[in-house]
Design an enzyme around this catalytic site. Structure first.
Site, PDB file in Angstrom:
ATOM      1  N   ASN A 158     -13.173  -3.436   4.675  1.00 41.89           N
ATOM      2  CA  ASN A 158     -14.293  -3.563   3.408  1.00 41.89           C
ATOM      3  C   ASN A 158     -13.825  -4.797   2.541  1.00 41.89           C
ATOM      4  OD1 ASN A 158     -11.976  -2.803   2.271  1.00 41.89           O
ATOM      5  ND2 ASN A 158     -12.765  -1.055   0.992  1.00 41.89           N
ATOM      6  N   TYR A 196       0.653  -1.272   0.029  1.00 42.23           N
ATOM      7  CA  TYR A 196       0.026   0.024  -0.097  1.00 42.23           C
ATOM      8  C   TYR A 196       1.116   1.187   0.024  1.00 42.23           C
ATOM      9  CZ  TYR A 196      -4.563  -2.394   0.672  1.00 42.23           C
ATOM     10  OH  TYR A 196      -5.456  -3.046   0.658  1.00 42.23           O
ATOM     11  N   ARG A 199     -13.946  -4.444  -9.909  1.00 47.02           N
ATOM     12  CA  ARG A 199     -14.340  -3.361  -9.357  1.00 47.02           C
ATOM     13  C   ARG A 199     -16.045  -3.233  -9.213  1.00 47.02           C
ATOM     14  NH1 ARG A 199     -10.372  -0.172  -7.919  1.00 47.02           N
ATOM     15  NH2 ARG A 199     -11.283   1.857  -7.319  1.00 47.02           N
ATOM     16  N   GLU A 220       0.530  -5.293  -8.787  1.00 46.56           N
ATOM     17  CA  GLU A 220       0.081  -6.131  -7.677  1.00 46.56           C
ATOM     18  C   GLU A 220       0.187  -7.684  -7.779  1.00 46.56           C
ATOM     19  OE1 GLU A 220      -3.556  -3.980  -7.082  1.00 46.56           O
ATOM     20  OE2 GLU A 220      -2.623  -2.402  -6.357  1.00 46.56           O
TER      21      GLU A 220
HETATM   22  P1  CMP Z   1      -8.594  -0.735  -0.713  1.00 48.41           P
HETATM   23  O1  CMP Z   1      -9.301  -1.023  -2.425  1.00 48.41           O
HETATM   24  O2  CMP Z   1      -8.016  -1.936  -0.315  1.00 48.41           O
HETATM   25  O3  CMP Z   1      -7.411   0.392  -1.025  1.00 48.41           O
HETATM   26  C1  CMP Z   1      -7.055   1.019  -0.174  1.00 48.41           C
HETATM   27  C2  CMP Z   1      -7.973   0.860   1.173  1.00 48.41           C
HETATM   28  O4  CMP Z   1      -7.662   2.033   2.075  1.00 48.41           O
HETATM   29  C3  CMP Z   1      -9.225   0.822   0.970  1.00 48.41           C
HETATM   30  O5  CMP Z   1      -9.419  -0.056   0.288  1.00 48.41           O
HETATM   31  C4  CMP Z   1      -9.740   1.174   2.297  1.00 48.41           C
HETATM   32  O6  CMP Z   1     -10.017  -0.034   2.781  1.00 48.41           O
HETATM   33  C5  CMP Z   1      -8.749   1.767   2.908  1.00 48.41           C
HETATM   34  N1  CMP Z   1      -9.302   3.290   3.298  1.00 48.41           N
HETATM   35  C6  CMP Z   1      -9.814   4.240   2.423  1.00 48.41           C
HETATM   36  N2  CMP Z   1     -10.234   5.242   2.874  1.00 48.41           N
HETATM   37  C7  CMP Z   1     -10.172   5.005   4.149  1.00 48.41           C
HETATM   38  C8  CMP Z   1     -10.496   5.570   5.436  1.00 48.41           C
HETATM   39  N3  CMP Z   1     -11.075   7.002   5.368  1.00 48.41           N
HETATM   40  N4  CMP Z   1     -10.286   5.062   6.693  1.00 48.41           N
HETATM   41  C9  CMP Z   1      -9.693   3.830   6.832  1.00 48.41           C
HETATM   42  N5  CMP Z   1      -9.215   3.194   5.652  1.00 48.41           N
HETATM   43  C10 CMP Z   1      -9.550   3.622   4.580  1.00 48.41           C
END
Ligand code: CMP
Length: 138
Positions: A113, A50, A86, A127
Site C-alpha cells: 500500500n 512491526y 494519515r 518510529e
Molecule cells: P502500515 O500502515 O504499514 O501498518 C501495518 C501494515 O500491515 C499496513 O500498513 C498494511 O500494509 C498491512 N496490513 C494490514 N492489514 C493487512 C492484511 N489484511 N493483509 C496484509 N497486510 C495487511
C-alpha cells in the site's frame, strides 16, 4: 512532538519508480522533511519495527514484503503531523482510499500500500528513533 511524524515509502512504490512523485506531493502538502534516507531492511529489522503486529495473520507476509527491497524513511514536520500525514496517505486499503490520497494513486493492495505512517504522537517518536539518530534529523 505533535508536529513530527514518521513515514515510509514502501518497496512497491520505490520499485515502481514512484518515490519522487510521492516526495513531491509530501512537500506540496506543506510538510517539511526533517529526515530522509534509503534503507533496505533485513527481515529481523522489519519484524522489530512491526512488532506490535506480530500476532496478526499477515505479519509474515508484511515483514517479508517490507524487507523485499528499498524503502525511503522520512521524518516529517507539520502542524498536527500524525493526522495530516494519515490524511494525505488515505485509508490502509487502497480500495477504500479517497481520491487525491497517496494510496488511491499509488497503492495496489492492502499489503502493498505504498506508504506507512505513524498512528499516534507516541508511536511517531518511537518510529523516528527506530530509523534515525539525532544527528540525522535536521
Ligand atoms: P502500515 O500502515 O504499514 O501498518 C501495518 C501494515 O500491515 C499496513 O500498513 C498494511 O500494509 C498491512 N496490513 C494490514 N492489514 C493487512 C492484511 N489484511 N493483509 C496484509 N497486510 C495487511
Amino acid at each position: 512532538m505533535n508536529n513530527l511524524t514518521f513515514g515510509i515509502i514502501k518497496p512497491d512504490a520505490v520499485r515502481a519508480g514512484n518515490a519522487g512523485a510521492i516526495i513531491q506531493k509530501i512537500t506540496d502538502a506543506g510538510f517539511k522533511i526533517r529526515g530522509m534516507k534509503l534503507i533496505h531492511q533485513s527481515k529481523a529489522q522489519s519484524e522489530g519495527f512491526y512488532a506490535v503486529h506480530k500476532e496478526r495473520p499477515f505479519f509474515s507476509e508484511l515483514t517479508e514484503f517490507m524487507s523485499s527491497g528499498v524503502c525511503v524513511v522520512l521524518a516529517l514536520e507539520k502542524e498536527n503531523a500524525v493526522k495530516a500525514w494519515r490524511d494525505l496517505m488515505g485509508a490502509t486499503n487502497p480500495a477504500e482510499a479517497a481520491l487525491g490520497t497517496l494510496r488511491k494513486e499509488f497503492a495496489t493492495s492492502i499489503g502493498e500500500n505504498a506508504v506507512h505512517g505513524s498512528d499516534s504522537d507516541e508511536n511517531a517518536a518511537i518510529e523516528i528513533a527506530y530509523f534515525f539518530s539525532k544527528l540525522e534529523l535536521v
